[in-house]
Design an enzyme around this catalytic site. Structure first.
Site, mmCIF file in Angstrom:
data_model
loop_
_atom_site.group_PDB
_atom_site.id
_atom_site.type_symbol
_atom_site.label_atom_id
_atom_site.label_comp_id
_atom_site.label_asym_id
_atom_site.label_seq_id
_atom_site.Cartn_x
_atom_site.Cartn_y
_atom_site.Cartn_z
ATOM 1 C CB CYS A 112 -0.928 -0.001 1.209
ATOM 2 S SG CYS A 112 -1.871 1.518 1.346
ATOM 3 C CB CYS A 144 -3.302 2.483 -1.627
ATOM 4 S SG CYS A 144 -3.429 0.793 -1.094
ATOM 5 C CE LYS A 152 -4.812 4.236 -6.374
ATOM 6 N NZ LYS A 152 -5.253 2.887 -6.114
ATOM 7 C CE1 TYR A 179 -10.991 -1.810 -6.003
ATOM 8 C CE2 TYR A 179 -11.106 -4.111 -6.659
ATOM 9 C CZ TYR A 179 -11.535 -3.078 -5.862
ATOM 10 O OH TYR A 179 -12.494 -3.300 -4.931
ATOM 11 C CD GLU A 210 -7.209 2.186 -8.713
ATOM 12 O OE1 GLU A 210 -8.071 2.324 -7.852
ATOM 13 O OE2 GLU A 210 -6.059 1.779 -8.444
ATOM 14 C CG HIS A 216 -28.396 23.701 -3.122
ATOM 15 N ND1 HIS A 216 -28.473 22.795 -4.157
ATOM 16 C CD2 HIS A 216 -28.574 24.931 -3.655
ATOM 17 C CE1 HIS A 216 -28.698 23.456 -5.278
ATOM 18 N NE2 HIS A 216 -28.761 24.747 -5.012
ATOM 19 C CD GLU A 228 -27.850 19.593 -3.684
ATOM 20 O OE1 GLU A 228 -28.829 19.991 -3.037
ATOM 21 O OE2 GLU A 228 -27.169 20.347 -4.413
HETATM 22 P P1 NDP Z 1 -8.542 -7.507 -10.004
HETATM 23 O O1 NDP Z 1 -8.909 -8.732 -9.280
HETATM 24 O O2 NDP Z 1 -9.237 -6.226 -9.656
HETATM 25 O O3 NDP Z 1 -8.778 -7.740 -11.557
HETATM 26 C C1 NDP Z 1 -8.122 -8.773 -12.223
HETATM 27 C C2 NDP Z 1 -8.457 -8.720 -13.684
HETATM 28 O O4 NDP Z 1 -7.620 -9.620 -14.379
HETATM 29 C C3 NDP Z 1 -9.883 -9.143 -13.982
HETATM 30 O O5 NDP Z 1 -10.345 -8.373 -15.066
HETATM 31 C C4 NDP Z 1 -9.732 -10.606 -14.364
HETATM 32 O O6 NDP Z 1 -10.685 -11.009 -15.301
HETATM 33 C C5 NDP Z 1 -8.384 -10.621 -15.034
HETATM 34 N N1 NDP Z 1 -7.669 -11.885 -14.854
HETATM 35 C C6 NDP Z 1 -7.543 -12.598 -13.726
HETATM 36 N N2 NDP Z 1 -6.780 -13.685 -13.934
HETATM 37 C C7 NDP Z 1 -6.398 -13.656 -15.228
HETATM 38 C C8 NDP Z 1 -5.625 -14.505 -16.059
HETATM 39 N N3 NDP Z 1 -5.069 -15.594 -15.571
HETATM 40 N N4 NDP Z 1 -5.443 -14.157 -17.348
HETATM 41 C C9 NDP Z 1 -6.007 -13.030 -17.839
HETATM 42 N N5 NDP Z 1 -6.780 -12.205 -17.109
HETATM 43 C C10 NDP Z 1 -6.967 -12.505 -15.816
HETATM 44 O O7 NDP Z 1 -6.956 -7.400 -9.875
HETATM 45 P P2 NDP Z 1 -5.933 -6.194 -9.943
HETATM 46 O O8 NDP Z 1 -4.652 -6.809 -10.355
HETATM 47 O O9 NDP Z 1 -6.472 -5.054 -10.713
HETATM 48 O O10 NDP Z 1 -5.824 -5.755 -8.416
HETATM 49 C C11 NDP Z 1 -5.483 -6.718 -7.420
HETATM 50 C C12 NDP Z 1 -6.191 -6.431 -6.139
HETATM 51 O O11 NDP Z 1 -5.586 -5.323 -5.505
HETATM 52 C C13 NDP Z 1 -7.653 -6.057 -6.295
HETATM 53 O O12 NDP Z 1 -8.479 -7.183 -6.306
HETATM 54 C C14 NDP Z 1 -7.899 -5.182 -5.104
HETATM 55 O O13 NDP Z 1 -8.306 -5.986 -4.045
HETATM 56 C C15 NDP Z 1 -6.558 -4.565 -4.819
HETATM 57 N N6 NDP Z 1 -6.533 -3.169 -5.303
HETATM 58 C C16 NDP Z 1 -7.382 -2.275 -4.746
HETATM 59 C C17 NDP Z 1 -7.405 -0.961 -5.165
HETATM 60 C C18 NDP Z 1 -8.355 -0.006 -4.554
HETATM 61 O O14 NDP Z 1 -8.868 -0.281 -3.477
HETATM 62 N N7 NDP Z 1 -8.665 1.130 -5.199
HETATM 63 C C19 NDP Z 1 -6.494 -0.484 -6.204
HETATM 64 C C20 NDP Z 1 -5.649 -1.519 -6.756
HETATM 65 C C21 NDP Z 1 -5.676 -2.803 -6.305
HETATM 66 P P3 NDP Z 1 -12.115 -11.606 -14.876
HETATM 67 O O15 NDP Z 1 -12.949 -10.434 -14.471
HETATM 68 O O16 NDP Z 1 -12.558 -12.284 -16.082
HETATM 69 O O17 NDP Z 1 -11.850 -12.530 -13.725
#
Ligand code: NDP
Length: 451
Positions: free
Chosen positions: A45, A50, A53, A180, A184, A440, A445
């Protein structure tokens, strides 16, 4: 409480959000605590997640703010962006924060070993230097790391870890994943002037978020010039002599990019920790399986945060660390963290914020629901001449008028959500929201004016 049989009452492996909280709270309760970290104190983080970022999100947003300034009467000349200056400002602040985390641990008399630690026997940890220590309890708080799928040439891709240290902003960037990090960073790179393409294995972005918000973000992202390749996977990535990357996706022709970033989820850091030596049970993703009190199947080994793959969010890891330390070392009845109704945000452009059930989930779980929606153009956008619209959705249980979910995509949505989430968590009804007078003019709101 001190148990002379062991060198320490608690040994924490991994000093990120969960590990820091658990260690300092345990020490404040009087425990003799040591902690080990192989990289930098602060964890994902603070060091490469976080915090940096969010700083990049702020930096990126100036691109639109400077454009919008014109209709508010400001001539700012031709804006010029200096990535190196932003990158270095961010890293400077990360150094500062890392220092503060270290100080907190020092102030609580936590012994910090800046090296890798491995469990080598019952109650025994061996450090990279060869030093062996014993502890009554061991807490694993090693987090998770980017998961890069297997494909030819994946070594040429970066992950979010490296994105903070680039020497230049790429002209053409391909981001793999629809979650995510992908959304982002798509917003960030796009605002910095890169041509951004997102590739995802399905045709869904931000799975788990309310469908109306996901659609809205997709539409706005397309309008901003972000391109999406859905239902595609990597065949290969080849590095060419000039350093550019030739990418072949299923169903697409070869294309050149300057940078490929993979953001396809994160996998728990459990390899090489010696967990197998003492029989700690892992789940299918390699996560440490724990009970409600963060205890593994081995009664002196606990785990908190991303390494348990419960909810991969910093505030959750912090709560788990606090509950663990209070329950084991404090003067309270052991208590578990409530993982329900956790508010979350995606710092996309514009951001998304959400708490409780989506419309789809509520329909499935409750049957009869009411949905209230406000689709509006923020006042600031109207003056700026920006067509982008915000969307707020409130999901209500028709049986008892309780607000069970709120979903927003609009400027400042995460800031507004933090307060709104209190009301949803507390189980307030739509009538309670309606009884609250609006402030307002604000965007927030809308939440008390939904009809
Ligand atoms: P996410 O879980 O958000 O998204 C993963 C993405 O990758 C999905 O679109 C998924 O597709 C795809 N995917 C998963 N496995 C594969 C694979 N083997 N081959 C191809 N595509 C794949 O992961 P992130 O890496 O974006 O972030 C990791 C974690 O970090 C998040 O889950 C979150 O908990 C945390 N995070 C939180 C943030 C915040 O609070 N603002 C910011 C950044 C990270 P499908 O949908 O089809 O499964």
């Amino acid at each position: 409480m001190a148990d002379a049989e062991y060198d320490y009452d608690l040994f924490t492996i991994g000093i990120g959000s969960g590990g820091v909280r658990a260690s300092r709270v345990a020490a404040a309760h009087g425990a003799r605590v040591a902690a080990a970290e192989e990289y930098r104190v602060g964890g994902t983080c603070v060091i490469r997640g976080c915090v940096p970022k969010k700083m990049l999100v702020y930096g990126a947003h100036f691109a639109e703010d400077l454009e919008d300034a014109q209709n508010f009467g400001w001539d700012v000349g031709e804006p010029k962006f200096d990535w190196i200056r932003l990158r270095d400002s961010v890293q400077k602040d990360i150094d500062r924060l890392e220092g503060l985390y270290g100080e907190t641990l020092d102030n609580h008399d936590v012994t910090v070993f800046r090296e890798r630690a491995e469990i080598t026997g019952d109650h025994e940890v061996t450090l990279a230097s060869g030093k062996v220590v014993t502890a009554k309890y061991i807490l694993v708080a090693t987090g998770a790391q980017p998961l890069v799928p297997e494909f030819k040439g994946n070594q040429h891709c970066i992950t979010s870890n490296e994105a903070f240290h680039l020497d230049e902003i790429p002209n053409r960037v391909l981001i793999a994943g629809g979650g995510y990090i992908a959304n982002e960073f798509a917003g960030i790179f796009n605002q910095f002037g890169s041509k951004v393409t997102i590739v995802n294995r399905s045709d869904v972005i931000l799975r788990g978020y309310d469908e109306s918000l996901r659609d809205r973000l997709l539409q706005i992202s397309l309008t901003k010039g972000i391109e999406f390749c859905f239902n595609a996977e990597f065949e290969y990535v080849e590095k060419q002599d000039d350093g550019t990357l030739l990418v072949k996706l299923t169903g697409h022709d070869e294309r050149e990019f300057d940078l490929v970033m993979v953001a396809t989820g994160r996998s728990p850091n459990t390899k090489g920790l010696g967990l197998d030596k003492v029989g700690v049970e892992l789940g299918s993703k390699g996560e440490i399986k724990v009970d409600d009190f963060s205890k593994s199947n081995v009664d002196y080994i606990y785990a908190v945060g991303d390494v348990t793959d419960r909810v991969q969010l910093t505030p959750v890891a912090i709560r788990e660390g606090q509950a663990f330390a209070d329950s084991l070392f404090g003067d309270v009845e052991p208590y578990a963290v409530d993982h329900s109704c956790i508010a979350s945000a995606v710092f996309s452009h514009p951001p998304i914020a959400s708490v409780g059930m989506t419309e789809g989930e509520a329909r499935n779980a409750l049957g009869s629901i009411k949905v209230y929606q406000s689709d509006f153009r923020p006042m600031k956008h109207v003056v700026a001449g920006r067509s982008e619209r915000g969307l707020y959705k409130m999901v209500v249980d028709a049986a008892n008028d309780r607000v069970v979910g709120i979903h927003m995509i609009a400027p400042e949505a995460p800031e507004i959500m933090q307060a709104a989430a209190v009301a949803v968590k507390a189980g307030l009804t739509k009538a309670d929201w309606d009884a609250t007078t609006a402030i307002h003019p604000t965007m927030a709101e809308e939440l008390v004016l939904l009809k």
